[in-house]
Write a protein that holds these residues in place. Structure first.
Motif, PDB file in Angstrom:
ATOM      1  N   ILE A 142       0.853  -1.193   0.000  1.00  0.00           N
ATOM      2  CA  ILE A 142       0.000   0.000   0.000  1.00  0.00           C
ATOM      3  C   ILE A 142       0.888   1.243   0.000  1.00  0.00           C
ATOM      4  O   ILE A 142       1.906   1.297   0.675  1.00  0.00           O
ATOM      5  CB  ILE A 142      -0.927   0.000   1.235  1.00  0.00           C
ATOM      6  CG1 ILE A 142      -1.946  -1.134   1.126  1.00  0.00           C
ATOM      7  CG2 ILE A 142      -1.649   1.335   1.392  1.00  0.00           C
ATOM      8  CD1 ILE A 142      -2.831  -1.281   2.350  1.00  0.00           C
ATOM      9  N   ASP A 143       0.472   2.261  -0.758  1.00  0.00           N
ATOM     10  CA  ASP A 143       1.188   3.526  -0.985  1.00  0.00           C
ATOM     11  C   ASP A 143       2.237   3.387  -2.083  1.00  0.00           C
ATOM     12  O   ASP A 143       2.808   4.402  -2.513  1.00  0.00           O
ATOM     13  CB  ASP A 143       1.857   4.077   0.285  1.00  0.00           C
ATOM     14  CG  ASP A 143       0.836   4.508   1.324  1.00  0.00           C
ATOM     15  OD1 ASP A 143      -0.265   4.928   0.919  1.00  0.00           O
ATOM     16  OD2 ASP A 143       1.131   4.408   2.535  1.00  0.00           O
ATOM     17  N   ASP A 144       2.506   2.186  -2.526  1.00  0.00           N
ATOM     18  CA  ASP A 144       3.365   1.962  -3.684  1.00  0.00           C
ATOM     19  C   ASP A 144       2.536   2.258  -4.932  1.00  0.00           C
ATOM     20  O   ASP A 144       1.412   1.762  -5.072  1.00  0.00           O
ATOM     21  CB  ASP A 144       3.827   0.494  -3.690  1.00  0.00           C
ATOM     22  CG  ASP A 144       4.910   0.214  -4.708  1.00  0.00           C
ATOM     23  OD1 ASP A 144       5.072   1.014  -5.645  1.00  0.00           O
ATOM     24  OD2 ASP A 144       5.581  -0.820  -4.565  1.00  0.00           O
ATOM     25  N   MET A 211      18.796  -2.157   9.488  1.00  0.00           N
ATOM     26  CA  MET A 211      19.938  -2.458   8.626  1.00  0.00           C
ATOM     27  C   MET A 211      19.596  -2.359   7.133  1.00  0.00           C
ATOM     28  O   MET A 211      20.489  -2.467   6.297  1.00  0.00           O
ATOM     29  CB  MET A 211      20.448  -3.876   8.909  1.00  0.00           C
ATOM     30  CG  MET A 211      20.935  -4.109  10.311  1.00  0.00           C
ATOM     31  SD  MET A 211      21.498  -5.836  10.511  1.00  0.00           S
ATOM     32  CE  MET A 211      21.788  -5.885  12.265  1.00  0.00           C
ATOM     33  N   THR A 212      18.328  -2.184   6.812  1.00  0.00           N
ATOM     34  CA  THR A 212      17.929  -2.179   5.406  1.00  0.00           C
ATOM     35  C   THR A 212      18.444  -0.938   4.691  1.00  0.00           C
ATOM     36  O   THR A 212      18.777   0.070   5.312  1.00  0.00           O
ATOM     37  CB  THR A 212      16.399  -2.259   5.279  1.00  0.00           C
ATOM     38  OG1 THR A 212      15.806  -1.126   5.935  1.00  0.00           O
ATOM     39  CG2 THR A 212      15.858  -3.534   5.908  1.00  0.00           C
ATOM     40  N   TRP A 213      18.480  -1.028   3.372  1.00  0.00           N
ATOM     41  CA  TRP A 213      18.962   0.098   2.552  1.00  0.00           C
ATOM     42  C   TRP A 213      17.946   0.374   1.447  1.00  0.00           C
ATOM     43  O   TRP A 213      17.296  -0.535   0.949  1.00  0.00           O
ATOM     44  CB  TRP A 213      20.322  -0.226   1.943  1.00  0.00           C
ATOM     45  CG  TRP A 213      20.863   0.953   1.193  1.00  0.00           C
ATOM     46  CD1 TRP A 213      20.864   1.152  -0.154  1.00  0.00           C
ATOM     47  CD2 TRP A 213      21.456   2.119   1.774  1.00  0.00           C
ATOM     48  NE1 TRP A 213      21.411   2.376  -0.451  1.00  0.00           N
ATOM     49  CE2 TRP A 213      21.780   2.999   0.727  1.00  0.00           C
ATOM     50  CE3 TRP A 213      21.723   2.516   3.094  1.00  0.00           C
ATOM     51  CZ2 TRP A 213      22.384   4.244   0.923  1.00  0.00           C
ATOM     52  CZ3 TRP A 213      22.317   3.756   3.304  1.00  0.00           C
ATOM     53  CH2 TRP A 213      22.643   4.600   2.233  1.00  0.00           C
ATOM     54  N   PHE A 214      17.826   1.636   1.035  1.00  0.00           N
ATOM     55  CA  PHE A 214      16.817   1.992   0.041  1.00  0.00           C
ATOM     56  C   PHE A 214      17.296   3.002  -0.991  1.00  0.00           C
ATOM     57  O   PHE A 214      16.779   3.045  -2.115  1.00  0.00           O
ATOM     58  CB  PHE A 214      15.573   2.560   0.741  1.00  0.00           C
ATOM     59  CG  PHE A 214      15.866   3.703   1.677  1.00  0.00           C
ATOM     60  CD1 PHE A 214      15.807   5.009   1.241  1.00  0.00           C
ATOM     61  CD2 PHE A 214      16.211   3.451   2.994  1.00  0.00           C
ATOM     62  CE1 PHE A 214      16.087   6.064   2.101  1.00  0.00           C
ATOM     63  CE2 PHE A 214      16.494   4.498   3.870  1.00  0.00           C
ATOM     64  CZ  PHE A 214      16.435   5.804   3.426  1.00  0.00           C
ATOM     65  N   CYS A 215      18.266   3.845  -0.664  1.00  0.00           N
ATOM     66  CA  CYS A 215      18.672   4.944  -1.553  1.00  0.00           C
ATOM     67  C   CYS A 215      19.419   4.431  -2.779  1.00  0.00           C
ATOM     68  O   CYS A 215      20.304   3.575  -2.672  1.00  0.00           O
ATOM     69  CB  CYS A 215      19.544   5.919  -0.775  1.00  0.00           C
ATOM     70  SG  CYS A 215      20.202   7.280  -1.781  1.00  0.00           S
ATOM     71  N   PRO A 223      21.809   8.199   2.738  1.00  0.00           N
ATOM     72  CA  PRO A 223      20.766   8.401   1.737  1.00  0.00           C
ATOM     73  C   PRO A 223      20.778   9.814   1.175  1.00  0.00           C
ATOM     74  O   PRO A 223      20.981  10.787   1.918  1.00  0.00           O
ATOM     75  CB  PRO A 223      19.472   8.127   2.518  1.00  0.00           C
ATOM     76  CG  PRO A 223      19.889   7.229   3.637  1.00  0.00           C
ATOM     77  CD  PRO A 223      21.266   7.691   4.016  1.00  0.00           C
ATOM     78  N   CYS A 224      20.560   9.932  -0.139  1.00  0.00           N
ATOM     79  CA  CYS A 224      20.671  11.235  -0.806  1.00  0.00           C
ATOM     80  C   CYS A 224      19.483  12.145  -0.535  1.00  0.00           C
ATOM     81  O   CYS A 224      19.605  13.373  -0.584  1.00  0.00           O
ATOM     82  CB  CYS A 224      20.849  11.039  -2.314  1.00  0.00           C
ATOM     83  SG  CYS A 224      19.356  10.453  -3.179  1.00  0.00           S
ATOM     84  N   GLY A 225      18.298  11.566  -0.310  1.00  0.00           N
ATOM     85  CA  GLY A 225      17.108  12.362  -0.048  1.00  0.00           C
ATOM     86  C   GLY A 225      16.342  12.767  -1.286  1.00  0.00           C
ATOM     87  O   GLY A 225      15.208  13.242  -1.192  1.00  0.00           O
ATOM     88  N   ALA A 226      16.918  12.569  -2.492  1.00  0.00           N
ATOM     89  CA  ALA A 226      16.276  13.055  -3.718  1.00  0.00           C
ATOM     90  C   ALA A 226      15.925  11.970  -4.722  1.00  0.00           C
ATOM     91  O   ALA A 226      15.128  12.229  -5.619  1.00  0.00           O
ATOM     92  CB  ALA A 226      17.185  14.091  -4.388  1.00  0.00           C
ATOM     93  N   ALA A 228      14.154   8.454  -6.140  1.00  0.00           N
ATOM     94  CA  ALA A 228      12.771   8.005  -5.960  1.00  0.00           C
ATOM     95  C   ALA A 228      12.567   7.232  -4.658  1.00  0.00           C
ATOM     96  O   ALA A 228      11.609   7.516  -3.910  1.00  0.00           O
ATOM     97  CB  ALA A 228      12.330   7.176  -7.164  1.00  0.00           C
ATOM     98  N   PRO A 229      13.416   6.240  -4.320  1.00  0.00           N
ATOM     99  CA  PRO A 229      13.188   5.522  -3.060  1.00  0.00           C
ATOM    100  C   PRO A 229      13.274   6.423  -1.820  1.00  0.00           C
ATOM    101  O   PRO A 229      12.539   6.219  -0.856  1.00  0.00           O
ATOM    102  CB  PRO A 229      14.296   4.465  -3.047  1.00  0.00           C
ATOM    103  CG  PRO A 229      14.633   4.259  -4.483  1.00  0.00           C
ATOM    104  CD  PRO A 229      14.497   5.610  -5.103  1.00  0.00           C
ATOM    105  N   CYS A 230      14.151   7.431  -1.848  1.00  0.00           N
ATOM    106  CA  CYS A 230      14.230   8.361  -0.716  1.00  0.00           C
ATOM    107  C   CYS A 230      12.932   9.157  -0.598  1.00  0.00           C
ATOM    108  O   CYS A 230      12.393   9.337   0.510  1.00  0.00           O
ATOM    109  CB  CYS A 230      15.410   9.310  -0.893  1.00  0.00           C
ATOM    110  SG  CYS A 230      17.023   8.622  -0.447  1.00  0.00           S
ATOM    111  N   VAL A 231      12.439   9.651  -1.729  1.00  0.00           N
ATOM    112  CA  VAL A 231      11.188  10.416  -1.726  1.00  0.00           C
ATOM    113  C   VAL A 231      10.042   9.552  -1.217  1.00  0.00           C
ATOM    114  O   VAL A 231       9.229   9.984  -0.386  1.00  0.00           O
ATOM    115  CB  VAL A 231      10.887  10.961  -3.133  1.00  0.00           C
ATOM    116  CG1 VAL A 231       9.484  11.559  -3.197  1.00  0.00           C
ATOM    117  CG2 VAL A 231      11.924  12.011  -3.538  1.00  0.00           C
TER     118      VAL A 231
END
Length: 274
Positions: A142-144, A211-215, A223-226, A228-231
């Motif tokens: 959900i939200d994806d 421990m997970t990563w997304f950026c 994380p870069c913050g900009a 898509a996964p960061c947003v």
């Protein structure tokens, strides 16, 4: 007697393996969603898991994701020794080695004419088709954005008597969505990231989830913050996972640059059609 025994053995050999024997195939990126499902499979359902990872050479985060997966694996082995027998070796494949397929490419173009989806969904489908995989778990939630796209086309089913999941309904076989997503099951289709966080906390898994990563474009290991996964991480209620300084940058990016992306994509698509 001898022939009868042979027939009996052959019949048993062709019986489909149970989920406890065959296990579950899972697309794992070291991200929040797929790691949550990994923990559910290993620690809640006690099922064997074969994790799959597709390496995209254009993504700067590949080495970071692989390191995160190894840290998570090591932590599981230390805290839950039984997972050594359940978590099978990571199977890695390169996106660059995938052959194109006109039906899958056209399906993505058709969907993109209505809503933008990332190119990863094309190469995930290409991978499955090339390797003859008909049931691998994809952590759509959900939200994806893709969850909203697929909601009209999925049906619920029981996964080996262990948990509820979702698949594309064959009655939509003539739709582009079916062509692109027919290979996957969606065990997280009715949960969002915040609910995953609450469930992980109740199960005492939060320290592993941290421990997970997304950026996709880490900056000095943060994380870069900009990207898509960061947003998405910020928008879906887990802003604390992005450093405060990067959250400020992300706010400016989402307010100023992000709204320009849809018209730019539309203009580019118009140029390509000429």
């Amino acid at each position: 007697m001898h022939d009868g025994n042979n027939r009996h053995d052959h019949s048993r050999a062709t019986e489909p393996a149970s989920i406890e024997e065959a296990g579950v195939n899972l697309l794992w990126t070291s991200g929040w969603d797929s790691t949550f499902q990994l923990l559910q499979l290993l620690l809640k359902h006690r099922l064997p898991v074969t994790p799959y990872y597709l390496e995209d050479s254009s993504r700067a985060s590949t080495s970071t994701e692989l390191q995160a997966m190894q840290r998570i694996r090591d932590a599981l082995y230390d805290a839950f020794p039984e997972t050594r027998a359940l978590l099978r070796p990571l199977r890695r494949f390169r996106v660059a080695d995938l052959d194109s397929d006109p039906d899958i490419s056209e399906a993505l173009r058709t969907i993109r004419s209505r809503v933008y989806l990332g190119s990863q969904y094309e190469w995930l489908a290409l991978f499955c088709k090339h390797h003859g995989m008909a049931d691998i778990e994809l952590s759509v939630h959900i939200d994806d954005k893709v969850q909203a796209v697929l909601a009209p086309f999925v049906r619920a089913y029981d996964q080996g008597g262990k948990y509820r999941s979702f698949r594309m309904d064959p009655c939509h076989a003539d739709k582009a969505e079916y062509t692109l997503f027919r290979y996957f099951s969606f065990p997280l289709f009715q949960i969002d990231k915040r609910a995953m966080a609450r469930d992980a906390e109740r199960a005492d898994w939060s320290w592993i989830m941290d421990m997970t990563w997304f950026c996709h474009r880490p900056v000095r290991g943060m994380p870069c913050g900009a990207c898509a996964p960061c947003v998405y991480t910020i928008d879906e209620g887990l802003a604390w996972r992005v450093p405060r300084s990067r959250r400020a940058l992300s706010y400016l990016y989402r307010k100023l640059a992000l709204p320009l992306k849809p018209p730019l994509r539309a203009a580019l698509a118009s140029v390509r059609r000429r």
